[in-house]
Write a protein that holds these residues in place. Structure first.
Motif, mmCIF file in Angstrom:
data_model
loop_
_atom_site.group_PDB
_atom_site.id
_atom_site.type_symbol
_atom_site.label_atom_id
_atom_site.label_comp_id
_atom_site.label_asym_id
_atom_site.label_seq_id
_atom_site.Cartn_x
_atom_site.Cartn_y
_atom_site.Cartn_z
ATOM 1 N N ASP A 1 50.244 35.092 1.164
ATOM 2 C CA ASP A 1 50.842 36.047 2.098
ATOM 3 C C ASP A 1 52.173 35.482 2.588
ATOM 4 O OD1 ASP A 1 51.209 38.183 3.807
ATOM 5 O OD2 ASP A 1 49.824 37.441 5.338
ATOM 6 N N LEU A 2 53.275 35.959 2.015
ATOM 7 C CA LEU A 2 54.611 35.481 2.379
ATOM 8 C C LEU A 2 55.125 36.249 3.598
ATOM 9 C CD1 LEU A 2 56.283 35.157 -1.145
ATOM 10 C CD2 LEU A 2 55.239 33.345 0.244
ATOM 11 N N ASP B 1 55.331 31.129 6.366
ATOM 12 C CA ASP B 1 56.319 31.723 7.260
ATOM 13 C C ASP B 1 57.357 30.670 7.614
ATOM 14 O OD1 ASP B 1 56.322 34.527 8.876
ATOM 15 O OD2 ASP B 1 57.376 32.993 10.023
ATOM 16 N N LEU B 2 58.548 31.132 7.972
ATOM 17 C CA LEU B 2 59.626 30.215 8.339
ATOM 18 C C LEU B 2 59.487 29.719 9.775
ATOM 19 C CD1 LEU B 2 62.256 28.920 7.298
ATOM 20 C CD2 LEU B 2 63.483 30.955 8.113
ATOM 21 N N SER B 3 58.780 30.495 10.604
ATOM 22 C CA SER B 3 58.685 30.187 12.031
ATOM 23 C C SER B 3 57.453 29.349 12.335
ATOM 24 C CB SER B 3 58.627 31.486 12.838
ATOM 25 O OG SER B 3 58.240 31.229 14.180
ATOM 26 N N ASP B 4 57.664 28.164 12.880
ATOM 27 C CA ASP B 4 56.555 27.309 13.291
ATOM 28 C C ASP B 4 55.772 27.950 14.431
ATOM 29 O OD1 ASP B 4 55.109 24.734 13.193
ATOM 30 O OD2 ASP B 4 55.984 24.434 15.175
ATOM 31 N N GLN C 1 54.901 26.079 6.448
ATOM 32 C CA GLN C 1 56.205 26.489 6.962
ATOM 33 C C GLN C 1 57.225 26.311 5.850
ATOM 34 O OE1 GLN C 1 57.770 24.203 10.220
ATOM 35 N NE2 GLN C 1 59.244 25.771 10.805
ATOM 36 N N GLN C 2 57.576 27.400 5.201
ATOM 37 C CA GLN C 2 58.565 27.379 4.129
ATOM 38 C C GLN C 2 59.364 28.679 4.162
ATOM 39 O OE1 GLN C 2 57.448 26.318 0.130
ATOM 40 N NE2 GLN C 2 55.891 24.841 0.772
ATOM 41 N N ASP C 3 60.540 28.634 3.577
ATOM 42 C CA ASP C 3 61.372 29.808 3.342
ATOM 43 C C ASP C 3 60.812 30.523 2.113
ATOM 44 O OD1 ASP C 3 63.394 31.553 2.379
ATOM 45 O OD2 ASP C 3 64.977 30.280 3.194
ATOM 46 N N MET C 4 60.511 31.826 2.225
ATOM 47 C CA MET C 4 59.887 32.531 1.111
ATOM 48 C C MET C 4 60.760 32.552 -0.143
ATOM 49 S SD MET C 4 60.074 36.626 1.932
ATOM 50 C CE MET C 4 59.513 36.579 3.628
ATOM 51 N N LEU D 1 52.905 25.452 -4.241
ATOM 52 C CA LEU D 1 51.820 26.113 -3.520
ATOM 53 C C LEU D 1 50.698 26.567 -4.448
ATOM 54 C CD1 LEU D 1 53.890 28.304 -1.012
ATOM 55 C CD2 LEU D 1 52.726 26.128 -0.559
ATOM 56 N N GLY D 2 50.809 26.252 -5.728
ATOM 57 C CA GLY D 2 49.789 26.662 -6.671
ATOM 58 C C GLY D 2 50.047 28.060 -7.194
#
Length: 248
Positions: free
Chosen positions: A42-43, A65-68, A89-92, A98-99
């Motif tokens: 779920d990005l 998601d980018l937001s912690d 926490q990553q930029d989509m 991530l597999g």
């Protein structure tokens, strides 16, 4: 796009969103395309409403998601629901290591926060890399109609006991983009006092044919394009456009 304090009022403001329809959409397309596995990425998961909902339906879910701050809320929500999810926490547009998954979702117009064309293209390419052969990419975006006729140069407001806001929309610098200027007044715990904070967000959407071209270049077959939650083809006045895509 990081949401900062907005993360903690997001669920209150989104309480009327039809999350059950997004969840049903995943179920329906999983069945109709004969997807056997239940691994979902779920990005742009935000506060995890859909991420947790999918886990409650028995899916093995990873949220990004980018937001912690958003992810902290999502973790609290998962713990309360008693479900296990992975959160990163990553930029989509730059996801890594991530597999692979059976289904990738980018719902609730999260893709519209990518205002650079290259970021959209990169997101599609990264999604393809993280999908198993035949896997599905499901996402929605605001329509150009909604951006130009419903958001543009409009002001919205809410006045409730816990949260009030003034939300003004202005034309963005890029084509089909809108700048959202929001001022919130949030009630302090057990107090008659309210604290104010401001947020500034930018969203952009793209012509359908342009998204189609980028999806094909990234290695997807576009199976359906629907309008709103109708289950039917979009119209000129559809506000939300759904893309159902399969990795070739």
């Amino acid at each position: 796009m990081s949401y900062n304090r907005f993360a903690y009022v997001y669920d209150f403001l989104m309480k009327d969103m039809p999350y059950d329809k997004w969840l049903q959409m995943v179920q329906d397309f999983k069945e109709s395309f004969g997807i056997q596995g239940k691994k979902v990425l779920d990005l742009g998961c935000g506060t995890g409403e859909l991420t947790v909902g999918l886990a409650e339906l028995g899916y093995d879910v990873t949220g990004v998601d980018l937001s912690d701050d958003m992810l902290m809320v999502a973790r609290e929500k998962a713990d309360k629901a008693g479900v296990r999810i992975q959160l990163f926490q990553q930029d989509m547009s730059k996801i890594e290591e991530l597999g692979t998954y059976d289904i990738i979702t980018i719902f609730c117009d999260s893709l519209c926060y990518l205002t650079d064309e290259e970021d959209i293209k990169n997101t599609f390419e990264k999604a393809n890399e993280h999908l198993k052969p035949g896997g599905l990419l499901l996402f929605d975006v605001h329509s150009i109609y909604k951006m130009s006729q419903i958001f543009m140069n409009q002001t919205f407001s809410l006045n409730e006991e816990e949260v009030s806001y003034i939300w003004s929309c202005f034309p963005g610098e890029k084509p089909n983009s809108v700048e959202h200027d929001l001022t919130f007044f949030v009630q302090e715990d057990d107090s008659d006092l309210y604290s104010r904070f401001d947020e500034f967000h930018t969203q952009r959407t793209y012509p359908i044919h342009q998204l189609e071209n980028w999806l094909r270049e990234a290695g997807f077959a576009i199976k359906e394009i629907q309008g709103d939650f109708s289950g039917s083809r979009y119209t000129d006045e559809s506000e939300r456009i759904f893309f159902i895509n399969q990795k070739i």
